[in-house]
Design a protein around this motif. Structure first.
Motif, PDB file in Angstrom:
ATOM      1  N   GLU A 102      39.630 -39.760  21.211  1.00  0.00           N
ATOM      2  CA  GLU A 102      38.586 -39.761  22.084  1.00  0.00           C
ATOM      3  C   GLU A 102      38.774 -39.043  23.298  1.00  0.00           C
ATOM      4  O   GLU A 102      37.599 -38.457  23.706  1.00  0.00           O
ATOM      5  CB  GLU A 102      38.409 -41.336  22.222  1.00  0.00           C
ATOM      6  CG  GLU A 102      37.895 -42.140  21.165  1.00  0.00           C
ATOM      7  CD  GLU A 102      36.650 -41.685  20.658  1.00  0.00           C
ATOM      8  OE1 GLU A 102      35.644 -41.710  21.392  1.00  0.00           O
ATOM      9  OE2 GLU A 102      36.422 -41.329  19.278  1.00  0.00           O
ATOM     10  N   ALA A 103      39.860 -38.962  23.966  1.00  0.00           N
ATOM     11  CA  ALA A 103      40.008 -38.211  25.110  1.00  0.00           C
ATOM     12  C   ALA A 103      39.890 -36.753  24.777  1.00  0.00           C
ATOM     13  O   ALA A 103      38.833 -35.934  25.490  1.00  0.00           O
ATOM     14  CB  ALA A 103      41.483 -38.256  25.446  1.00  0.00           C
ATOM     15  N   MET A 104      40.246 -36.296  23.794  1.00  0.00           N
ATOM     16  CA  MET A 104      39.798 -34.822  23.261  1.00  0.00           C
ATOM     17  C   MET A 104      38.474 -34.494  22.932  1.00  0.00           C
ATOM     18  O   MET A 104      37.690 -33.439  23.223  1.00  0.00           O
ATOM     19  CB  MET A 104      40.507 -34.292  22.014  1.00  0.00           C
ATOM     20  CG  MET A 104      40.792 -32.793  21.876  1.00  0.00           C
ATOM     21  SD  MET A 104      41.674 -32.481  20.630  1.00  0.00           S
ATOM     22  CE  MET A 104      40.555 -32.949  18.971  1.00  0.00           C
ATOM     23  N   LEU A 105      37.742 -35.493  22.339  1.00  0.00           N
ATOM     24  CA  LEU A 105      36.311 -35.429  21.958  1.00  0.00           C
ATOM     25  C   LEU A 105      35.414 -35.434  22.919  1.00  0.00           C
ATOM     26  O   LEU A 105      34.515 -34.838  23.275  1.00  0.00           O
ATOM     27  CB  LEU A 105      35.843 -36.750  20.764  1.00  0.00           C
ATOM     28  CG  LEU A 105      36.396 -36.470  19.432  1.00  0.00           C
ATOM     29  CD1 LEU A 105      36.020 -37.513  18.745  1.00  0.00           C
ATOM     30  CD2 LEU A 105      35.900 -35.273  18.858  1.00  0.00           C
ATOM     31  N   THR A 106      35.738 -36.353  23.870  1.00  0.00           N
ATOM     32  CA  THR A 106      34.789 -36.614  25.325  1.00  0.00           C
ATOM     33  C   THR A 106      35.364 -35.588  26.412  1.00  0.00           C
ATOM     34  O   THR A 106      34.486 -35.501  27.310  1.00  0.00           O
ATOM     35  CB  THR A 106      34.869 -38.118  25.657  1.00  0.00           C
ATOM     36  OG1 THR A 106      36.285 -38.377  26.090  1.00  0.00           O
ATOM     37  CG2 THR A 106      34.524 -39.100  24.749  1.00  0.00           C
ATOM     38  N   GLY A 107      36.581 -35.129  26.328  1.00  0.00           N
ATOM     39  CA  GLY A 107      36.844 -34.296  27.550  1.00  0.00           C
ATOM     40  C   GLY A 107      37.173 -35.063  28.921  1.00  0.00           C
ATOM     41  O   GLY A 107      37.280 -34.474  29.594  1.00  0.00           O
ATOM     42  N   THR A 108      37.730 -36.214  28.618  1.00  0.00           N
ATOM     43  CA  THR A 108      37.885 -37.084  29.672  1.00  0.00           C
ATOM     44  C   THR A 108      39.416 -37.344  29.883  1.00  0.00           C
ATOM     45  O   THR A 108      39.935 -37.718  28.430  1.00  0.00           O
ATOM     46  CB  THR A 108      37.256 -38.353  29.749  1.00  0.00           C
ATOM     47  OG1 THR A 108      37.334 -38.930  28.533  1.00  0.00           O
ATOM     48  CG2 THR A 108      35.601 -37.948  29.724  1.00  0.00           C
ATOM     49  N   VAL A 109      40.140 -37.314  30.797  1.00  0.00           N
ATOM     50  CA  VAL A 109      41.563 -37.944  31.162  1.00  0.00           C
ATOM     51  C   VAL A 109      41.452 -39.437  30.921  1.00  0.00           C
ATOM     52  O   VAL A 109      40.798 -40.142  31.739  1.00  0.00           O
ATOM     53  CB  VAL A 109      42.223 -37.163  32.517  1.00  0.00           C
ATOM     54  CG1 VAL A 109      43.656 -37.679  32.475  1.00  0.00           C
ATOM     55  CG2 VAL A 109      42.072 -35.741  32.439  1.00  0.00           C
ATOM     56  N   PRO A 110      42.320 -39.797  30.046  1.00  0.00           N
ATOM     57  CA  PRO A 110      42.394 -41.296  29.609  1.00  0.00           C
ATOM     58  C   PRO A 110      43.222 -42.104  30.971  1.00  0.00           C
ATOM     59  O   PRO A 110      44.082 -41.430  31.677  1.00  0.00           O
ATOM     60  CB  PRO A 110      43.375 -41.504  28.522  1.00  0.00           C
ATOM     61  CG  PRO A 110      44.045 -40.162  28.421  1.00  0.00           C
ATOM     62  CD  PRO A 110      43.175 -38.981  29.087  1.00  0.00           C
ATOM     63  N   GLU A 111      42.582 -43.348  31.206  1.00  0.00           N
ATOM     64  CA  GLU A 111      43.152 -44.139  32.199  1.00  0.00           C
ATOM     65  C   GLU A 111      44.423 -44.536  31.918  1.00  0.00           C
ATOM     66  O   GLU A 111      45.325 -44.837  33.036  1.00  0.00           O
ATOM     67  CB  GLU A 111      42.234 -45.312  32.630  1.00  0.00           C
ATOM     68  CG  GLU A 111      40.991 -45.006  33.039  1.00  0.00           C
ATOM     69  CD  GLU A 111      40.731 -44.459  34.257  1.00  0.00           C
ATOM     70  OE1 GLU A 111      41.693 -44.717  35.197  1.00  0.00           O
ATOM     71  OE2 GLU A 111      39.729 -43.508  34.346  1.00  0.00           O
ATOM     72  N   ASP A 112      44.708 -44.828  30.722  1.00  0.00           N
ATOM     73  CA  ASP A 112      46.057 -45.334  30.388  1.00  0.00           C
ATOM     74  C   ASP A 112      47.104 -44.402  30.503  1.00  0.00           C
ATOM     75  O   ASP A 112      47.367 -43.399  30.229  1.00  0.00           O
ATOM     76  CB  ASP A 112      46.097 -45.818  28.874  1.00  0.00           C
ATOM     77  CG  ASP A 112      47.263 -46.615  28.538  1.00  0.00           C
ATOM     78  OD1 ASP A 112      48.338 -45.789  28.176  1.00  0.00           O
ATOM     79  OD2 ASP A 112      47.577 -47.769  28.627  1.00  0.00           O
ATOM     80  N   ASP A 113      48.180 -44.966  31.459  1.00  0.00           N
ATOM     81  CA  ASP A 113      49.514 -43.828  31.751  1.00  0.00           C
ATOM     82  C   ASP A 113      50.183 -43.369  30.577  1.00  0.00           C
ATOM     83  O   ASP A 113      50.370 -42.370  30.344  1.00  0.00           O
ATOM     84  CB  ASP A 113      50.229 -44.682  32.667  1.00  0.00           C
ATOM     85  CG  ASP A 113      49.763 -44.731  33.923  1.00  0.00           C
ATOM     86  OD1 ASP A 113      48.974 -43.892  34.167  1.00  0.00           O
ATOM     87  OD2 ASP A 113      50.074 -45.608  34.932  1.00  0.00           O
ATOM     88  N   ALA A 114      50.441 -44.288  29.552  1.00  0.00           N
ATOM     89  CA  ALA A 114      51.041 -44.000  28.331  1.00  0.00           C
ATOM     90  C   ALA A 114      50.614 -42.830  27.663  1.00  0.00           C
ATOM     91  O   ALA A 114      50.919 -41.861  27.015  1.00  0.00           O
ATOM     92  CB  ALA A 114      51.446 -44.951  27.412  1.00  0.00           C
TER      93      ALA A 114
END
Length: 199
Positions: A102-114
């Motif tokens: 989903e991060a790759m599809l939406t282009g957003t950096v995920p909140e979860d550190d791991a």
């Protein structure tokens, strides 16, 4: 000698399970273009071709191969739609892989550190796999176009597989652009790390 053989036999199931786990993870996390690159030839040869000959034994080999390959093209869109429809199931089954995808599809950096820590490696792998998938699909398409023009004398198949190659190039270009943008977002310092952001 016997001890070595026993250790090898005991280790073989673990190695096989590890390979199965890697393939399962690949199939759960890979985009449709990569899955199509893996499935297209086996589905054409093992399923499409026998089914065509089952119903029309008079069909020539080149026409049967072209028709079976065309039938197998539907794998790509079908996989994409089934993946999008089963989003919540995938999220429950593989939450980390779903978050990365989903991060790759939406282009957003995920909140979860791991997940954020795993993202650079995932993006690098996706970049390599997307390029390999594109080369594979374009290579197969060119082979089918030549088969259609030189052996089957069928321009219709040549046009269709040309469209398949063009769509694959467009999908790969979009994927690689998303990967590049997300990688640049990850590389950019956050506002908290910039020198001017402190009181």
């Amino acid at each position: 000698m016997d001890v070595d053989n026993e250790e090898r036999r005991a280790g073989a199931p673990a190695v096989a399970a590890g390979r199965r786990g890697r393939w399962k993870r690949f199939f759960e996390r890979a985009p449709g273009l990569q899955l199509m690159a893996v499935y297209w030839v086996p589905m054409t040869v093992l399923i499409g071709l026998p089914v065509r000959w089952l119903f029309d034994r008079q069909e020539s080999l080149d026409e049967a191969v072209l028709g079976a390959a065309l039938n197998a093209v539907s794998i790509g869109p079908a996989l994409y739609l089934s993946r999008r429809m089963a989003g919540q199931q995938n999220a429950r089954r593989d939450p980390e892989g779903y978050a990365l995808r989903e991060a790759m599809l939406t282009g957003t950096v995920p909140e979860d550190d791991a997940v954020r820590a795993d993202l650079p490696g995932y993006l690098a792998g996706q970049r390599r796999a997307t390029r390999a998938a594109l080369l594979s699909i374009v290579g197969i398409s060119v082979g089918l176009i030549l088969l259609a023009l030189l052996a089957a004398d069928n321009e219709g198949f040549a046009v269709i597989f040309g469209v398949v190659a063009a769509v694959s190039v467009a999908v790969a270009a979009r994927t690689l652009t998303r990967i590049r943008r997300l990688a640049s977002l990850l590389a950019a310092p956050s506002p908290a790390e910039t020198p001017g952001s402190r009181g």
